[in-house]
Design a protein around this motif. Structure first.
Motif, PDB file in Angstrom:
ATOM      1  N   LEU A   1       2.505   1.739  -3.449  1.00 54.01           N
ATOM      2  CA  LEU A   1       1.566   2.158  -4.485  1.00 54.01           C
ATOM      3  C   LEU A   1       1.091   3.588  -4.266  1.00 54.01           C
ATOM      4  O   LEU A   1       0.888   4.332  -5.232  1.00 54.01           O
ATOM      5  CB  LEU A   1       0.370   1.203  -4.541  1.00 54.01           C
ATOM      6  N   PHE A   2       0.917   4.002  -2.986  1.00 57.38           N
ATOM      7  CA  PHE A   2       0.549   5.388  -2.710  1.00 57.38           C
ATOM      8  C   PHE A   2       1.625   6.330  -3.229  1.00 57.38           C
ATOM      9  O   PHE A   2       1.327   7.371  -3.823  1.00 57.38           O
ATOM     10  CB  PHE A   2       0.379   5.602  -1.200  1.00 57.38           C
TER      11      PHE A   2
ATOM     12  N   GLY B   1      -0.472   7.305  -6.300  1.00 60.22           N
ATOM     13  CA  GLY B   1      -1.593   7.514  -5.404  1.00 60.22           C
ATOM     14  C   GLY B   1      -2.685   8.366  -6.028  1.00 60.22           C
ATOM     15  O   GLY B   1      -3.862   8.192  -5.738  1.00 60.22           O
TER      16      GLY B   1
ATOM     17  N   PRO C   1      -3.716   2.228  -5.351  1.00 64.90           N
ATOM     18  CA  PRO C   1      -3.830   1.290  -4.211  1.00 64.90           C
ATOM     19  C   PRO C   1      -5.230   0.715  -4.041  1.00 64.90           C
ATOM     20  O   PRO C   1      -5.420  -0.095  -3.155  1.00 64.90           O
ATOM     21  CB  PRO C   1      -3.479   2.144  -2.994  1.00 64.90           C
TER      22      PRO C   1
ATOM     23  N   LEU D   1       0.832  -1.208   0.000  1.00 67.24           N
ATOM     24  CA  LEU D   1       0.000   0.000   0.000  1.00 67.24           C
ATOM     25  C   LEU D   1       0.865   1.256   0.000  1.00 67.24           C
ATOM     26  O   LEU D   1       0.602   2.192  -0.761  1.00 67.24           O
ATOM     27  CB  LEU D   1      -0.906   0.010   1.232  1.00 67.24           C
TER      28      LEU D   1
END
Lengths: 74, 240
Positions: free
Chosen positions: B196-197, B201, B206, B193
Motif C-alpha cells: 500500500l505504501f 502512500g 496504509p 503495508l
C-alpha cells in the motif's frame, strides 16, 4: 477491562485456533506417513503408510475439535 | 516488489557487511546480519534499556515509571494465575512474560517505516514455538515422571494403538499451528503495508491497515501467550 469481556477475549483466542489446528494435524499426519514411506522403508510400502497416517492425522484434527466442543466450563 | 528500506541494514551495508537481499544469506556472516536478526537485537536492546531508564530505583511509593511497569507486570501475572493456578504462574512467569514483551514489541515495531517485525520471519516464530513445545514436555515429565506417558494413552486400554499416534500427531500439530499463526498474521500485515505504501502512500492508503496492524499485533501476542499457558497447564494437570 471488565470480567466478562476478559472471558470473551480468552475464549476468542482459544477458539480461533480450531481451523488452523485441524489443517495442521492433517499435514503433520501426511508428513509423518510420507517420511516413513520414503525415508525409513525406502518406498517398499509406498502409498500405504501415507494413507494410514493421513487417517490418523484427520482423526487427530477431529479429536481436537471434539475436545473443544465438549468443554464443560462454557 | 521494491525492497523496503530498513535503516539498520543500510547502516550495516555502508560499514561494508554483506547484508543479504533475499530472506536468508549464504555465508555465516550474511546470516548473522540478515534483517530479522538485527531487528531482534534492536528489540532486545529496547527491552533491556527502556525499562532500566524508566524504572529508576525501586521505591516504596512508586513514581510514574514504576507505576506503569507494576501495572503491566501485575496484570500479566493475574492473567496467568487465573489460567494455570498460582503455583504454575509463579514457576513459568519469567519465560511467558519474556515471550509476551518480546512478541508484542517485535510485532509493533514493524508499524514504523524503516523497521521490520522480526516475527514476520518464520525462523523466529518457529524458534519461539520450539521453546514452548520443549518446555511443555519438560514440565510434564517434571510433574508426573514416567506416568506422563498416560497423557498420550487415552482413557480406554484397548484403544491405545489407535490413540497414541493420534495424540502424538496432535501434539506435533501444535508446533505447526502456533508458529504459522503468528508468522502468517505478521507477515501479511508487513506485506500489505509495503504494497500500500508503494501504490498510494501519498494518499494515506496504509492508514486503515496501520490501525488494524496495532490490533493484530496485540491479539497475536495475547494468543501466543494464552496458548502457551493452556499447553503448560495441560501438561501439568493429571491425565483424564
Amino acid at each position: 477491562m471488565s470480567n466478562s469481556r476478559k472471558e470473551i477475549m480468552k475464549l476468542l483466542g482459544d477458539f480461533s485456533t480450531i481451523g488452523l489446528t485441524l489443517a495442521a494435524s492433517v499435514f503433520v499426519g501426511v508428513g509423518i506417513g510420507y517420511l516413513l514411506d520414503h525415508k525409513v522403508f525406502k518406498g517398499k510400502t509406498a502409498p500405504w503408510l501415507t494413507l494410514i497416517f493421513l487417517g490418523f492425522g484427520i482423526a487427530a484434527g477431529f479429536k481436537n475439535l471434539y475436545m473443544l466442543a465438549k468443554r464443560k466450563d462454557l | 516488489m521494491e525492497h523496503p528500506i530498513l535503516f539498520i541494514s543500510v547502516i550495516l551495508q555502508t560499514i561494508g557487511l554483506p547484508v543479504p537481499h533475499g530472506p536468508v544469506g549464504d555465508t555465516l556472516l550474511a546470516k548473522i546480519v540478515s534483517p530479522h536478526l538485527t531487528y531482534t537485537w534492536l528489540v532486545m536492546a529496547f527491552l533491556i534499556i527502556v525499562p532500566k531508564l524508566t524504572l529508576g530505583k525501586l521505591e516504596m511509593i512508586p513514581g510514574k515509571g514504576q507505576n506503569f511497569w507494576e501495572l503491566i507486570i501485575d496484570g500479566l501475572e493475574g492473567f496467568m494465575a487465573e489460567n494455570m493456578g498460582e503455583e504454575g504462574a509463579r514457576l513459568m512467569f519469567p519465560m511467558l512474560a519474556t515471550f509476551a514483551f518480546y512478541i508484542l514489541t517485535s510485532n509493533l515495531i514493524g508499524l514504523m517505516p524503516g523497521f521490520m517485525s522480526p516475527t514476520s520471519n518464520i525462523n523466529i516464530t518457529l524458534g519461539c514455538t520450539l521453546i514452548v513445545f520443549t518446555t511443555t514436555h519438560i514440565l510434564g515429565i517434571k510433574f508426573h515422571g514416567v506416568k506422563y506417558i498416560k497423557h498420550f494413552m487415552g482413557p480406554i486400554p484397548w484403544l491405545i494403538p489407535l490413540m497414541f499416534p493420534i495424540e502424538v500427531i496432535s501434539h506435533l500439530a501444535r508446533i505447526l499451528s502456533l508458529s504459522i499463526r503468528l508468522f502468517g498474521n505478521i507477515m501479511a500485515k508487513e506485506t500489505l503495508l509495503g504494497i500500500l505504501f508503494l501504490l498510494a502512500g501519498a494518499f494515506f492508503a496504509p492508514l486503515p491497515i496501520l490501525f488494524l496492524g496495532v490490533f493484530v499485533s496485540l491479539v497475536q501476542a495475547l494468543v501466543f501467550v494464552l496458548l502457551s499457558i493452556l499447553y503448560f497447564s495441560g501438561a501439568m494437570e493429571h491425565a483424564h
